[in-house]
Design an enzyme around this catalytic site. Structure first.
Site, PDB file in Angstrom:
ATOM      1  N   ARG B  17      -0.839 -12.900   6.650  1.00 61.08           N
ATOM      2  CA  ARG B  17       0.558 -12.604   6.808  1.00 61.08           C
ATOM      3  C   ARG B  17       1.430 -13.853   7.533  1.00 61.08           C
ATOM      4  O   ARG B  17       2.397 -14.058   7.178  1.00 61.08           O
ATOM      5  CB  ARG B  17       0.972 -11.278   7.550  1.00 61.08           C
ATOM      6  CG  ARG B  17       0.322 -11.386   8.864  1.00 61.08           C
ATOM      7  CD  ARG B  17       1.023  -9.929   9.602  1.00 61.08           C
ATOM      8  NE  ARG B  17      -0.100 -10.023  10.925  1.00 61.08           N
ATOM      9  CZ  ARG B  17       0.509  -8.902  11.884  1.00 61.08           C
ATOM     10  NH1 ARG B  17       1.559  -8.309  11.568  1.00 61.08           N
ATOM     11  NH2 ARG B  17      -0.530  -8.731  12.814  1.00 61.08           N
ATOM     12  N   GLU B  65      11.863   1.836   0.474  1.00 59.72           N
ATOM     13  CA  GLU B  65      11.132   0.795  -0.256  1.00 59.72           C
ATOM     14  C   GLU B  65      11.920   0.594  -1.423  1.00 59.72           C
ATOM     15  O   GLU B  65      11.751  -0.524  -2.128  1.00 59.72           O
ATOM     16  CB  GLU B  65       9.700   0.808  -0.115  1.00 59.72           C
ATOM     17  CG  GLU B  65       9.142   0.767   1.258  1.00 59.72           C
ATOM     18  CD  GLU B  65       9.086   1.743   1.997  1.00 59.72           C
ATOM     19  OE1 GLU B  65       9.510   3.061   1.606  1.00 59.72           O
ATOM     20  OE2 GLU B  65       8.761   1.642   3.292  1.00 59.72           O
ATOM     21  N   PHE B  90       3.302   0.518   0.941  1.00 58.17           N
ATOM     22  CA  PHE B  90       4.895   0.749   0.462  1.00 58.17           C
ATOM     23  C   PHE B  90       5.163  -0.294  -0.689  1.00 58.17           C
ATOM     24  O   PHE B  90       6.010   0.165  -1.668  1.00 58.17           O
ATOM     25  CB  PHE B  90       5.719   0.606   1.415  1.00 58.17           C
ATOM     26  CG  PHE B  90       5.020   1.242   2.676  1.00 58.17           C
ATOM     27  CD1 PHE B  90       4.702   2.765   2.912  1.00 58.17           C
ATOM     28  CD2 PHE B  90       4.958   0.829   3.950  1.00 58.17           C
ATOM     29  CE1 PHE B  90       4.191   3.545   3.779  1.00 58.17           C
ATOM     30  CE2 PHE B  90       4.556   1.518   5.210  1.00 58.17           C
ATOM     31  CZ  PHE B  90       3.973   2.841   4.897  1.00 58.17           C
ATOM     32  N   ASP B 124      -5.246   2.153  11.356  1.00 62.05           N
ATOM     33  CA  ASP B 124      -4.364   2.934  10.894  1.00 62.05           C
ATOM     34  C   ASP B 124      -5.113   3.888  10.049  1.00 62.05           C
ATOM     35  O   ASP B 124      -4.348   4.969   9.676  1.00 62.05           O
ATOM     36  CB  ASP B 124      -3.413   2.058  10.577  1.00 62.05           C
ATOM     37  CG  ASP B 124      -2.400   1.755  11.257  1.00 62.05           C
ATOM     38  OD1 ASP B 124      -2.050   1.936  12.434  1.00 62.05           O
ATOM     39  OD2 ASP B 124      -1.650   0.566  11.084  1.00 62.05           O
ATOM     40  N   ARG B 174      -3.321  -8.168   7.551  1.00 61.17           N
ATOM     41  CA  ARG B 174      -2.926  -8.235   8.983  1.00 61.17           C
ATOM     42  C   ARG B 174      -4.299  -8.989   9.630  1.00 61.17           C
ATOM     43  O   ARG B 174      -3.995  -9.372  10.919  1.00 61.17           O
ATOM     44  CB  ARG B 174      -2.876  -7.056   9.573  1.00 61.17           C
ATOM     45  CG  ARG B 174      -2.056  -7.054  10.908  1.00 61.17           C
ATOM     46  CD  ARG B 174      -1.742  -5.682  11.596  1.00 61.17           C
ATOM     47  NE  ARG B 174      -3.210  -4.992  11.815  1.00 61.17           N
ATOM     48  CZ  ARG B 174      -3.374  -3.944  12.477  1.00 61.17           C
ATOM     49  NH1 ARG B 174      -2.366  -3.125  12.913  1.00 61.17           N
ATOM     50  NH2 ARG B 174      -4.644  -3.548  12.584  1.00 61.17           N
TER      51      ARG B 174
END
Lengths: 269, 321
Positions: B17, B65, B90, B124, B174
């Site tokens: 990213r 989104e 998303f 997550d 990430r």
């Protein structure tokens, strides 16, 4: 253009809608007839647009693309496309797809069939034009059933945030949708209050009264906030037996029904 | 071959990213038409620095989104080149229909760049571990799909997508991963890069699995197996010529991706070879399951996204030659 001339154009557009949908054998008759007076006024009186490049001045974005017959017929009445082409609606190889296609038809800025999308693009376009200090407006056509889509309200919120005074949305409030009335499926009221709560300038007008339609667009053009015109209309307007019947949302007339409709449209009123 | 030195000893580690963040800042300076559209995650997607420097070309739609896609489409109609950014769950996960009609069918000049893709998003958990995005985007006409292997390649991919006309999907992550390439390494969308020459098997990988493929090749060398490694960053359009040429030479294929086995790079390669050059193939990827919370390396281990898994698959596939 004066109201008498507009009425003549609107009647011709309705006749074209009947003829093209009958030939096509499928399509959305009720909403197309219902919005004929608004589309006539928009394209013959209000919008600043030339046929050569529809992106040069004011812009028109379809969100409720299923009523495209009224738009195709209006463009034909303007002489921007040939009337004979209307008879190719929904046929293989036609530019006039069942729902507007940017890929096939240069007048279509964005493809629109799945609801709750074109309006979002209108908001993005209006923001780009505002930041470029363009003096022109974006007109976006929506249906009332379409307002069930949550994405509409995402974009409505953003238009309020960015104070898009160059954006004029107009909604066909005919209170009908495919499977029933809007009141049965998902009540929208208080509709004006909803838009106002999203920081829009709200105008309510009679979608079959040319003076009222003109006045609404004139008022919308003068706002610093985004404007929405809620046009009260009758689905199937112009053909007495079809008016306000949701059964006419997504079907085309038979030859016999078309004959009746064309006669009804010719009758003096 | 196009690789940085000492990638196995002490590589520089960066999340892919970061390549997006760097590309956006470069584009901010070099191309006034470029806009960035964000849906409430500008800090995580690295769009925040662009927003600070170029507020008049930044759009914040909030946690919305669908509207990010729609407004990006509209900005493209207004002559802008919008980069829409969000987490891969998303974007594209949340807004497939909007991408399909307003971007792909309308063939608008919008660049979709996701971050936080794949299982390595880690703690997550499965809601945030997007493993289906390449499949979803790959089937859309007009869409190109790019999965860069490191931060430098991600930067080049975003710059190239902006340079190209029409819709692109670029996928980034990430987790910090080794930087394998250099600023000078060649990069072209649609052109696979040969990272290691070999004759016994072709390993075709993208994203973070390219490093695993290189590690596997090193291990296989010790076992007397000479593996060719192709960095296939572009899943669509697939570099058919490079893949067929390599496979013709080696006669066996292992694909590796941080994605479901269904519909991703491995599937694209299988579709190609089944028609052009039927060849034994094993796909390394996530096998029709969701992930779970945990540290990225442990998740890669548990879900079979390791050099070890590639080595095992290579030994198996060459038996079928």
């Amino acid at each position: 253009m004066d109201n008498t001339q507009l009425a003549v154009k609107a009647r011709e557009i309705r006749k074209s809608i009947i003829r093209m949908l009958t030939r096509a054998g499928s399509g959305h008759t009720g909403g197309s007839l219902g919005m004929a007076d608004v589309f006539t006024t928009l394209f013959f009186d209000t919008i600043n647009m030339d046929s050569g490049d529809v992106t040069a001045k004011d812009r028109f974005i379809f969100s409720n693309g299923h009523i495209c017959p009224v738009w195709y017929a209006t463009l034909a009445e303007k002489g921007w496309i040939k009337k004979e082409e209307l008879m190719t609606l929904r046929q293989l190889g036609s530019r006039l797809q069942g729902h507007p296609s940017r890929h096939d038809f240069p007048f279509a800025e964005i493809s629109a069939g799945s609801l709750g999308q074109g309006f979002l693009a209108a908001v993005g376009l209006a923001l780009a034009m505002k930041r470029d200090k363009s003096p022109y407006k974006v007109y976006a056509s929506l249906g009332d059933g379409e307002l069930d889509e949550g994405s509409i309200w995402e974009a409505a919120m953003a238009a309020g945030k960015y104070q898009l005074g160059n954006l004029i949305a107009f909604v066909d409030v005919n209170r009908q949708q495919q499977a029933g009335t809007t009141d049965q499926l998902m009540p929208l009221e208080p509709l004006a209050g909803k838009w106002a709560a999203f920081n829009w300038h709200v105008i309510e007008a009679d979608g079959h009264d040319f003076s009222d339609i003109k006045k609404a667009f004139r008022e919308a053009k003068q706002q610093k906030k985004p404007s929405v015109v809620l046009f009260k209309t009758h689905m199937g307007k112009g053909v007495p037996d079809w008016e306000d019947k949701y059964a006419w949302h997504g079907v085309s007339p038979t030859e016999q029904q078309a004959e009746y409709a064309l006669k009804a449209l010719e009758a003096p009123r | 071959m196009n690789l940085a030195d000492k990638i196995f000893e002490n590589p520089d580690r960066q999340a892919t990213r970061e390549g997006l963040g760097n590309a956006m800042l470069k584009l901010g300076q070099s191309n006034p038409k470029v806009w960035v559209v964000s849906a409430g995650l500008a800090d995580s997607t690295r769009a925040d620095k662009f927003a600070e420097k170029y507020p008049d070309r930044f759009v914040e739609v909030g946690i919305a989104e669908q509207n990010m896609i729609g407004m990006a489409a509209g900005a493209a109609l207004g002559g802008k080149i919008p980069i829409a950014t969000s987490f891969a769950v998303f974007l594209p996960g949340r807004c497939y229909d909007h991408i399909r009609q307003s971007i792909a069918y309308s063939n608008l000049n919008v660049k979709l760049v996701s971050t936080h893709a794949g299982i390595t998003v880690g703690a997550d958990g499965a809601t945030h571990q997007m493993l289906e995005d390449v499949s979803m985007m790959r089937v859309l006409p007009n869409m190109r799909v790019v999965v860069p292997c490191d931060a430098l390649e991600a930067e080049k991919a975003v710059l190239a997508a902006v340079e190209g006309q029409g819709p692109y999907y670029v996928r980034t992550g990430r987790e910090k991963v080794p930087v394998l390439t250099t600023a000078e390494s060649p990069f072209e969308i649609g052109k696979a890069e040969l990272f290691r020459e070999g004759k016994d098997v072709t390993i075709i990988a993208n994203g973070i699995m390219v490093f695993e493929a290189l590690k596997a090749a090193r291990e296989l060398e010790k076992q007397g197996i000479d593996a060719e490694v192709i960095n296939c960053h572009t899943v669509k359009p697939l570099d058919e010529k490079a893949i067929v040429a390599s496979v013709k030479k080696t006669g066996a294929v292992v694909t590796a991706e941080e994605h479901q086995k269904a519909g991703g790079l491995g599937a694209a390669v299988a579709e190609l070879l089944s028609e052009k050059l039927p060849t034994p193939q094993i796909r390394v990827g996530v096998d029709d399951t969701f992930g779970e919370s945990g540290p990225a390396p442990a998740l890669m281990e548990k879900y079979g996204l390791t050099s070890k898994e590639i080595v095992k698959s290579v030994r198996e596939v060459i038996k079928k030659k």
